[in-house]
Design an enzyme around this catalytic site. Sequence first.
Site, PDB file in Angstrom:
ATOM      1  N   GLU A 338      70.092 -46.504  37.259  1.00  7.39           N
ATOM      2  CA  GLU A 338      70.076 -45.056  36.957  1.00  7.39           C
ATOM      3  C   GLU A 338      70.734 -44.190  38.020  1.00  7.39           C
ATOM      4  OE1 GLU A 338      65.977 -44.339  35.886  1.00  7.39           O
ATOM      5  OE2 GLU A 338      66.135 -45.677  34.174  1.00  7.39           O
ATOM      6  N   GLU A 444      67.872 -52.299  27.442  1.00  6.11           N
ATOM      7  CA  GLU A 444      66.469 -51.882  27.309  1.00  6.11           C
ATOM      8  C   GLU A 444      66.251 -51.160  25.987  1.00  6.11           C
ATOM      9  OE1 GLU A 444      65.177 -49.591  30.707  1.00  6.11           O
ATOM     10  OE2 GLU A 444      66.224 -50.875  32.135  1.00  6.11           O
TER      11      GLU A 444
END
Length: 573
Positions: A338, A444
Amino acid sequence: MLPSLLLFCTLLFAGFEADALTYDYTASCLENPHKPQYGGGIIINPELSHGLRGWSTFENAKIEHRVLSGGNKFIVAHSRKQPNDSISQKVYLQKDKLYTFSAWIQVSDGNAPVAAVFKTTSGQKHAGAVTAKSKCWSMLKGGLNVNVSGLAELYFESKNTSVEIWADSISLQPFTQDQWSSHQDQSIEKTRKTNVRIQAVDEQGSPISNASISILQKKLSFPFGSAINKNILTNTAYQNWFTSRFTVTTFENEMKWYTNEPVPGQENYKDADALLQFAKQHSIAVRGHTVLWEDPNYIQGWVASLSPRDLAIAVDKRINSIMSKYKGQLIAWDVVNENLHSSFFESKLGQSASASFYNRAQRIDAATTLFLNEYNTIEDNRDGLSKPDNYLRKLREIRGFPGNNNLTLGIGLQGHFSNPPNLPYIRASIDILASASLPIWITELDVANNFGEQAQAEYLEQILRELHAHPKVSGIVLWSALAPGGCYRMCLTDDNFNNLATGNVVDKLRQEWGSNSSEGTTDTNGFFEASLFHGDYKVKISHPTMTSPFLAQSFKVVSTDHRSEQTTLLLKV
Ligand SMILES: *[C@@H]1O[C@H](CO)[C@@H](O)[C@H](O)[C@H]1NC(C)=O
Ligand SMILES: *[C@@H]1O[C@H](CO)[C@@H](O)[C@H](O)[C@H]1NC(C)=O
Ligand SMILES: *[C@@H]1O[C@H](CO)[C@@H](O)[C@H](O)[C@H]1NC(C)=O
Ligand SMILES: *[C@@H]1O[C@H](CO)[C@@H](O)[C@H](O)[C@H]1NC(C)=O
Ligand SMILES: *[C@@H]1O[C@H](CO)[C@@H](O)[C@H](O)[C@H]1NC(C)=O
Ligand SMILES: *[C@@H]1O[C@H](CO)[C@@H](O)[C@H](O)[C@H]1NC(C)=O
């Protein structure tokens, strides 16, 4: 007389009736824009070759038709005072259609993010965004769908009001649901399957007709999996459910730094070790998640309070610890998680900190692909931080670091969907990322339960079909690790491992991608033909003249990149 089997693996490309309108997978800053895709679709005057016909002012911009010295004509929105002071065109959008959108954009000065927005009866719909530059044309590629038919106004928006927005080669192309899924089928035939031809011949080489052939898939090559956590270690029902379905996994939290070193110097890999052992026992491949995570909310207290000097030492120790420990045992490393949204380490260690982590990572485990892992790149096109061109910019930054030109990088797209999926946008954003020529994984994937269990399952199915069909997606991992309290956002089963609607979708698609039903008889020349998903198979042949009930042999179906290539395998039986 015992028949022997000849197996030809050959990619046949006839037999699929493509729709007249094919999908264009290209994307890229050019001196001159390309022609509009699909001739502009339903956009009037897409190349601005007829002055301002079809175009009008949005809010309070002034608009203008201009021509560059080379003859290129385009439209300009200038004297802008608010983000949506722009050019616009009215279009009619239908609720059952999927729309691809593209346009070539330039700004008058510097660079600025520009978004394509449709003002519809049910609110603003974003179709995509690009950081446009001055002096060259950037392609904005995206798409949209609407849930109510009606008139809409397309306009371009930029928060930086000091720049003029220039646009050319604008295209909005509707596809029916049938056309869209036909592109998926076409792509699956081309990239996930191979046509296999089997010939049964006797010892003299004469073909045997009317032999019964049955082909069973033992393992699908396309990596499809789900996250797990330590709860699976003590739950046999969970183990059985999981291992009969998936070939790849990620540990939900067990390889995160806050789990592995909650207190400085006291490393704990107990759960990660046990999970890895479990995965190996069942031949399940593991993605390493995650060496570092930039989000300050997930940095354990002692790390957060380190001075920059001590932080640099601690980070180096962390990278070295986990990566040396699992070196060569994983199929991927999420090195930095991220980083397009957060930059804890960069804020303390300098702008090139992330790039230096990749450098370190490569020196420890060069053989494993090193991923950036991000959210919202495919799931929410209003999030400018992780839009595809920003993702590519970050990759270039990492590669540009001294010694990083040979990194084995990968693109990790989390895929946490909170809204109904925008399939044309998903496809377009992966097209853009594909220009980096790196493996792209969906790491994910889940769908929030905002719209009820049925809609959640329906959206999951649409997304999985789109991703599996995209030629550049190399694997998919769902984010549905089960714990006694439930799952992060999407479970596939209840606590007793009865499928939920989402689990049924997963099983239906596994069955479909398993292409399990290839059975038939050989023709007069002894041939049997089947289009099979890449994977491991077992073929059985039986014939009334055979003494034993059947003969069986295993084989592997792989992709054939060269269309003329023909592999012949003689199966000794
Ligand atoms: C344009 O943006 C302003 C806020 O910047 C907003 O008040 C206005 O409603 C917008 N116009 C349209 C037509 O959406
Ligand atoms: C807007 O763009 C101009 C021209 O490139 C640039 O000088 C200015 O810094 C930008 N403003 C913002 C807020 O980014
Ligand atoms: C269409 O979507 C909007 C949100 O984008 C929602 O508020 C509205 O209820 C939806 N309408 C229908 C008919 O589904
Ligand atoms: C093909 O084989 C089946 C039995 O396996 C038999 O019933 C059938 O008559 C055969 N057909 C021909 C054309 O030989
Ligand atoms: C990078 O790869 C090229 C070609 O494969 C090779 O010549 C070069 O030595 C490599 N550089 C590094 C730093 O490994
Ligand atoms: C193949 O399909 C049959 C019938 O649809 C089913 O009973 C069987 O379990 C399937 N086998 C596999 C390996 O999925």
